[in-house]
Design a protein around this motif. Sequence first.
Motif, PDB file in Angstrom:
ATOM      1  N   ILE A 119       0.840  -1.197   0.000  1.00 45.73           N
ATOM      2  CA  ILE A 119       0.000   0.000   0.000  1.00 45.73           C
ATOM      3  C   ILE A 119       0.874   1.246   0.000  1.00 45.73           C
ATOM      4  N   PRO A 121       0.598   5.095   0.810  1.00 45.27           N
ATOM      5  CA  PRO A 121      -0.307   6.075   1.411  1.00 45.27           C
ATOM      6  C   PRO A 121      -0.573   7.267   0.488  1.00 45.27           C
ATOM      7  N   GLU A 193      -4.749   6.998  -2.020  1.00 45.27           N
ATOM      8  CA  GLU A 193      -4.004   5.793  -1.642  1.00 45.27           C
ATOM      9  C   GLU A 193      -3.907   4.857  -2.847  1.00 45.27           C
ATOM     10  N   GLU A 195      -2.636   0.842  -4.303  1.00 45.12           N
ATOM     11  CA  GLU A 195      -2.467  -0.532  -3.823  1.00 45.12           C
ATOM     12  C   GLU A 195      -1.913  -1.395  -4.956  1.00 45.12           C
TER      13      GLU A 195
ATOM     14  N   LYS B  52      -3.464   0.695  11.015  1.00 42.81           N
ATOM     15  CA  LYS B  52      -3.295   0.002   9.742  1.00 42.81           C
ATOM     16  C   LYS B  52      -4.648  -0.377   9.141  1.00 42.81           C
ATOM     17  N   ALA B  53      -4.667  -0.504   7.818  1.00 37.82           N
ATOM     18  CA  ALA B  53      -5.901  -0.904   7.144  1.00 37.82           C
ATOM     19  C   ALA B  53      -6.271  -2.338   7.536  1.00 37.82           C
ATOM     20  N   TYR B  55      -8.436  -5.761   6.221  1.00 39.83           N
ATOM     21  CA  TYR B  55      -8.989  -6.382   5.013  1.00 39.83           C
ATOM     22  C   TYR B  55      -9.802  -7.615   5.359  1.00 39.83           C
ATOM     23  N   ASP B  59     -11.823  -7.258   0.109  1.00 36.99           N
ATOM     24  CA  ASP B  59     -12.440  -6.004   0.522  1.00 36.99           C
ATOM     25  C   ASP B  59     -11.664  -5.290   1.622  1.00 36.99           C
ATOM     26  N   VAL B  60     -11.659  -3.968   1.532  1.00 39.12           N
ATOM     27  CA  VAL B  60     -11.061  -3.150   2.583  1.00 39.12           C
ATOM     28  C   VAL B  60     -12.148  -2.838   3.603  1.00 39.12           C
ATOM     29  N   SER B  62     -11.435  -1.253   6.708  1.00 41.44           N
ATOM     30  CA  SER B  62     -11.146   0.120   7.135  1.00 41.44           C
ATOM     31  C   SER B  62      -9.786   0.528   6.572  1.00 41.44           C
ATOM     32  N   GLU B  63      -9.699   1.762   6.130  1.00 39.29           N
ATOM     33  CA  GLU B  63      -8.463   2.240   5.499  1.00 39.29           C
ATOM     34  C   GLU B  63      -7.440   2.667   6.546  1.00 39.29           C
ATOM     35  N   THR B  64      -6.211   2.798   6.103  1.00 41.10           N
ATOM     36  CA  THR B  64      -5.128   3.234   6.987  1.00 41.10           C
ATOM     37  C   THR B  64      -5.417   4.651   7.499  1.00 41.10           C
TER      38      THR B  64
END
Lengths: 388, 118
Positions: A119, A121, A193, A195, B52-53, B55, B59-60, B62-64
């Motif tokens: 990832i 940011p 962001e 990925e 941290k994100a 997964y 699927d995500v 929650s994001e970072t």
Amino acid sequence: MATPSLTMIPSGYKAQKVYSVLPTNGDGDFTFDRNDAGSRVNKNGLIEQVATDIPRLDYSDSSCPSLLLEPASTNLVIGSAEGNYPHLPASLTNTISPDGTNNAVIPTPQYTWIRYQEIIPAGTYLNGQKLTYSWYRKRISTPTGVSVNGDLEVRGLINLTSLESNNATQIESNINGFDRFQVVVEIINGSLESEFRAYVGDVVGVGNSSVAYFGHQFEALPYATSYIPTPITGTASRSAETFSNDFSSQPTVANTNTVVLKFIPMGFSTDFYELLRFSDGTNEIALEGFQTNNYDVYGSGLASSGMVDGALSLDAGSINIISFSYSGTSLRFSHNGSTINTTTPTGNLPTITEVLNNAGGLSPIKILDLRVYNDFKTQEEINTLTTI
Amino acid sequence: MGLHIGKYRFGYGREQAESKIEALGVEQDENGNNYPTHKHTITKLGYEVLEKAVYNGEDVISETVFGEGYLVDVLWRDLQEDEDGLVDHPYGWKTFEVDINSEGIHGFLGLKYQDLKF
């Protein structure tokens, strides 16, 4: 053929020094530095680390070493031996890696979407920033799933565009049985962001364990540099390397010199970053990157534009020999046995007093052989000298 | 040759870090490319990660979550000693130093922060 006044064939070195074969009095030796360790492929074909300021004589291309010079880079993958999974595979088995230890990994995926992932940011890079993901791969048996270059399928990228036309490009072969691959990607919108994803599951096949992976590296450069191992606690950087000699008294003479350089270009970051510069302190001839696989012989103070303006085609990763021979009134160039230009300089390069890779942005190069002759050679002679 | 490693957090973000880095010395070559005029190695680690994100498969969940502090690691080379033979951060950097008891989230290849910190 006359004896060269300077011959640097990478062989002898110590901390901060690369010895030249000629002249024998030390005047042709080069100064080298790198602030931290670096990795190379050693004589036994294994990746190893060399300490701060130790030049890297790299054996990844043949049994004869090349002097490896690279810019700074950071491996963004935490725990690079294994790589990062957002979801762990069903099992992970260790096997011997390119560094000779038992830290390569054979994953057995339980889903098709098991993948490596990195990832970036939001706000880290600007739009259009190129990054390169690279990895080592060894087939234990033939994968049962999708057949893609490198046995990692790059797809599902978020806010990134892959610049590879065939999934991945192979960049090294048989490092302790592993091949190395790279994928160059570009950030679409730096404020978001991003990925990167490389899928194992549908390549290896669910429940199968046919491929070993090692040495995951993600770096903010448009090409992969030598492997930077990272611990499981964080990322790691390798510093830039500089290489230079200021031989104001030897070994070149005024107005009549011929330079022959055998080298491997390895990519570049931005237009016109130098691979190597030959200078009298003011005027210069420099080999520079222009665009992908297109290079330029630039003559600052010697010509109104490049001597060979963005038209010198060099394949990154392959061996090339270039030569330029000059008198006070003429310049001749040759590449791999062919004439590439003959020109009358607008300025003069009276005596080469510096050969260096330490200015400007720095670009990666492997030097196999560098020679200077104190004479002005015919086009036929320099074409012979550059024949591979 | 003297090596020191410093870890820094710039509370006002990236611009503040960039201005400090630029003050160490930057020049432009004839092709318009910026390059440092010093021998230090500077690694920009970006904004600090607070969470941290998460997964779930593809699927995500929650994001970072990032903080406002911008992190930079520096491998200093050959800093000048003062009259007492001591070496300190270059002017203007000490304020932003972060002193930690581990190697942290980033290192320089083959070197230990704990061995080389100020």
